[in-house]
Design a protein around this motif. Sequence first.
Motif, PDB file in Angstrom:
ATOM      1  N   ALA A 171       0.830  -1.191   0.000  1.00  0.00           N
ATOM      2  CA  ALA A 171       0.000   0.000   0.000  1.00  0.00           C
ATOM      3  C   ALA A 171       0.871   1.250   0.000  1.00  0.00           C
ATOM      4  N   GLU A 172       0.232   2.403  -0.108  1.00  0.00           N
ATOM      5  CA  GLU A 172       0.917   3.678  -0.007  1.00  0.00           C
ATOM      6  C   GLU A 172       1.126   4.067   1.463  1.00  0.00           C
ATOM      7  N   VAL A 173       0.105   3.802   2.262  1.00  0.00           N
ATOM      8  CA  VAL A 173       0.115   4.127   3.689  1.00  0.00           C
ATOM      9  C   VAL A 173      -0.486   2.956   4.437  1.00  0.00           C
ATOM     10  N   GLU A 174       0.008   2.674   5.628  1.00  0.00           N
ATOM     11  CA  GLU A 174      -0.558   1.606   6.437  1.00  0.00           C
ATOM     12  C   GLU A 174      -0.573   2.008   7.899  1.00  0.00           C
ATOM     13  N   ALA A 175      -1.531   1.444   8.619  1.00  0.00           N
ATOM     14  CA  ALA A 175      -1.660   1.693  10.054  1.00  0.00           C
ATOM     15  C   ALA A 175      -1.739   0.348  10.756  1.00  0.00           C
ATOM     16  N   LEU A 176      -0.883   0.140  11.736  1.00  0.00           N
ATOM     17  CA  LEU A 176      -0.844  -1.129  12.455  1.00  0.00           C
ATOM     18  C   LEU A 176      -2.037  -1.263  13.396  1.00  0.00           C
ATOM     19  N   HIS A 177      -2.432  -2.509  13.624  1.00  0.00           N
ATOM     20  CA  HIS A 177      -3.428  -2.845  14.635  1.00  0.00           C
ATOM     21  C   HIS A 177      -2.738  -3.609  15.769  1.00  0.00           C
ATOM     22  N   HIS A 178      -3.493  -3.916  16.807  1.00  0.00           N
ATOM     23  CA  HIS A 178      -2.947  -4.648  17.951  1.00  0.00           C
ATOM     24  C   HIS A 178      -2.201  -5.915  17.516  1.00  0.00           C
ATOM     25  N   ALA A 179      -2.818  -6.692  16.614  1.00  0.00           N
ATOM     26  CA  ALA A 179      -2.218  -7.969  16.217  1.00  0.00           C
ATOM     27  C   ALA A 179      -0.881  -7.758  15.518  1.00  0.00           C
ATOM     28  N   ASP A 180      -0.783  -6.714  14.712  1.00  0.00           N
ATOM     29  CA  ASP A 180       0.475  -6.425  14.014  1.00  0.00           C
ATOM     30  C   ASP A 180       1.571  -6.062  15.019  1.00  0.00           C
ATOM     31  N   VAL A 181       1.212  -5.223  15.994  1.00  0.00           N
ATOM     32  CA  VAL A 181       2.184  -4.807  17.000  1.00  0.00           C
ATOM     33  C   VAL A 181       2.588  -5.993  17.870  1.00  0.00           C
ATOM     34  N   ALA A 182       1.639  -6.833  18.240  1.00  0.00           N
ATOM     35  CA  ALA A 182       1.940  -7.999  19.074  1.00  0.00           C
ATOM     36  C   ALA A 182       2.973  -8.902  18.409  1.00  0.00           C
ATOM     37  N   GLU A 183       2.895  -9.045  17.090  1.00  0.00           N
ATOM     38  CA  GLU A 183       3.851  -9.884  16.373  1.00  0.00           C
ATOM     39  C   GLU A 183       5.258  -9.291  16.396  1.00  0.00           C
ATOM     40  N   LEU A 184       5.353  -7.987  16.489  1.00  0.00           N
ATOM     41  CA  LEU A 184       6.648  -7.315  16.442  1.00  0.00           C
ATOM     42  C   LEU A 184       7.312  -7.164  17.805  1.00  0.00           C
ATOM     43  N   LEU A 185       6.541  -7.202  18.874  1.00  0.00           N
ATOM     44  CA  LEU A 185       7.094  -6.943  20.200  1.00  0.00           C
ATOM     45  C   LEU A 185       8.134  -7.991  20.582  1.00  0.00           C
ATOM     46  N   PRO A 186       9.284  -7.558  21.114  1.00  0.00           N
ATOM     47  CA  PRO A 186      10.301  -8.519  21.558  1.00  0.00           C
ATOM     48  C   PRO A 186       9.849  -9.251  22.816  1.00  0.00           C
ATOM     49  N   ARG A 187      10.137 -10.540  22.882  1.00  0.00           N
ATOM     50  CA  ARG A 187       9.800 -11.345  24.062  1.00  0.00           C
ATOM     51  C   ARG A 187      11.028 -12.127  24.500  1.00  0.00           C
ATOM     52  N   PRO A 188      11.337 -12.106  25.780  1.00  0.00           N
ATOM     53  CA  PRO A 188      12.505 -12.854  26.247  1.00  0.00           C
ATOM     54  C   PRO A 188      12.269 -14.358  26.155  1.00  0.00           C
ATOM     55  N   ALA A 189      13.310 -15.087  25.780  1.00  0.00           N
ATOM     56  CA  ALA A 189      13.260 -16.547  25.776  1.00  0.00           C
ATOM     57  C   ALA A 189      13.797 -17.067  27.108  1.00  0.00           C
ATOM     58  N   ALA A 190      13.696 -18.372  27.301  1.00  0.00           N
ATOM     59  CA  ALA A 190      14.116 -18.967  28.575  1.00  0.00           C
ATOM     60  C   ALA A 190      15.592 -18.704  28.854  1.00  0.00           C
ATOM     61  N   GLU A 191      16.403 -18.658  27.777  1.00  0.00           N
ATOM     62  CA  GLU A 191      17.842 -18.474  27.969  1.00  0.00           C
ATOM     63  C   GLU A 191      18.260 -17.007  27.953  1.00  0.00           C
ATOM     64  N   SER A 192      17.327 -16.099  27.895  1.00  0.00           N
ATOM     65  CA  SER A 192      17.668 -14.678  27.818  1.00  0.00           C
ATOM     66  C   SER A 192      18.305 -14.174  29.114  1.00  0.00           C
ATOM     67  N   ASP A 193      19.230 -13.233  28.964  1.00  0.00           N
ATOM     68  CA  ASP A 193      19.683 -12.440  30.097  1.00  0.00           C
ATOM     69  C   ASP A 193      19.590 -10.978  29.680  1.00  0.00           C
ATOM     70  N   LYS A 194      19.960 -10.073  30.584  1.00  0.00           N
ATOM     71  CA  LYS A 194      19.745  -8.659  30.292  1.00  0.00           C
ATOM     72  C   LYS A 194      20.533  -8.195  29.077  1.00  0.00           C
ATOM     73  N   TYR A 195      21.682  -8.825  28.816  1.00  0.00           N
ATOM     74  CA  TYR A 195      22.493  -8.394  27.682  1.00  0.00           C
ATOM     75  C   TYR A 195      21.959  -8.972  26.370  1.00  0.00           C
ATOM     76  N   ARG A 196      21.472 -10.204  26.415  1.00  0.00           N
ATOM     77  CA  ARG A 196      20.875 -10.775  25.202  1.00  0.00           C
ATOM     78  C   ARG A 196      19.608 -10.031  24.793  1.00  0.00           C
ATOM     79  N   ARG A 197      18.900  -9.479  25.772  1.00  0.00           N
ATOM     80  CA  ARG A 197      17.680  -8.733  25.456  1.00  0.00           C
ATOM     81  C   ARG A 197      17.987  -7.350  24.877  1.00  0.00           C
ATOM     82  N   GLY A 198      19.232  -6.921  24.976  1.00  0.00           N
ATOM     83  CA  GLY A 198      19.626  -5.648  24.399  1.00  0.00           C
ATOM     84  C   GLY A 198      19.862  -4.590  25.458  1.00  0.00           C
ATOM     85  N   VAL A 199      20.855  -3.753  25.209  1.00  0.00           N
ATOM     86  CA  VAL A 199      21.178  -2.634  26.104  1.00  0.00           C
ATOM     87  C   VAL A 199      21.064  -1.350  25.297  1.00  0.00           C
TER      88      VAL A 199
END
Length: 474
Positions: free
Chosen positions: A207-235
């Motif tokens: 499209a020319e322009v798009e607007a995200l919905h809740h479902a689109d944002v939910a797919e993009l949000l970072p989620r920690p995995a079981a092996e994550s630590d504070k540095y793996r999650r990003g600083v």
Amino acid sequence: MRTAYTVETVRAAERELMARLPEGTLMRRAAAGLAVACGELLGRVSGGRVALLVGSGDNGGDALYAGARLARRGAGVVAVLLSPERAHQGGLAALRAAGGRVSDDPPRDVAWADLVVDGIVGIGGRGGLRPEAARLLHAARESALVVAVDLPSGVDADTGEVGGEAVRADATVTFGAYKPGLLIDPARERAGALRLVDIGLALPEEAEVEALHHADVAELLPRPAAESDKYRRGVVGVVAGSARYPGAAVLAVAGALRGGAGAVRYVGPAADAVLAHFPETLVHAGPPHKAGRVQSWVIGPGIGDESDALGEVLAAEVPVLVDADGLRFLTPQQVRSRTAATLLTPHAGEAAALLSHGREEIEAARLRSVRELAARYGATVLLKGSTTLVADATGPVRVNPTGTGWLATAGSGDVLSGVTGSLLAAGLPARDAASVGAYLHGLAARRAAGSPGAPILASEVAEHLGAAWRDVVA
């Protein structure tokens, strides 16, 4: 995801579909959807009073056929023909056959109506309303509802620009696809509630322009995995604040801590204030390259005239978000020479300075301005305002659908910079980080303001970011 397409793209899809359908089918589909929407706004169709403002294009035909449907259901319908000799003849015949009439006193009939249907100008219209049409709209009673056919007459469908007087609708019924102007101010605030009528168009994927919905944002949000630590999650590193503006540092760090990264490093003179509010923060007096490893930098909120750190941060091979005071010292060459992503987050005044334009020009042409900024600086740009836009060199421009007018408060942009920079550190590409950051920021502001709304503090927006995050992923 809500997508919007240019007039040229919509018309090409209409031509392709009309070639396969009996003549008039597409207009009748549009009119049927328009009539349903008008009936819902009237509440009780029988006995309702409807005035159609009919121009010479297909929008006038849509209005006439919809008026015929309403007349058959018992509404009193009158057509005000702005170009009688060029009115859609099939629609006019249908209206008369259904018991509708043509006005012989347009101001009287517009003032008589409970519902005024704007079928004056179609999606190809340019410039403001002609004086006659403007006078008729002014004749409508304050209590009358106004419904725009496809988009409010007088606005630019492709850009959202308003070149003169334009219709201010309570609702807009658009056909086949949203148009960019319906989602972007200054046109957006004239469109009212939007309803899309599916008429069967086959549209391209991009499209020319798009607007995200809740479902689109939910797919993009970072989620920690079981092996994550504070540095793996990003600083995320934050260079903000000064002796004069320590609060900017506190607010940027507040957003960053709630933005999805594992840790926040603060570099600057407001360490005591930051630690007093957020003991979780890692602080350093600077310079930035001695503060420790980061996956992104945020620089600019409240730094005043202290520009020395900007060049050092831009030299880092990690994504960098530049906001507020940092934008004052920025040049296109600095950004274009970078290999990592750069995200600029100006408001209209800052964008005007970056482009050497007037602020009024930026606000009147937001879509054009954000694209120009992205092209000139070779960066991703988040243009803040009544409709926040995100653009980069390729792909559709994103318009943020969340937020509230109460966000126009000191420090709210500092919070936005923090949360967006944190998303960059967590690994989101600049375009996604900007879009998701603006979305969460707007939701948090709505939560803070409550319903029907009340003044809020930037710190309250930061406090509600966690709840906004949970709203999205629930």
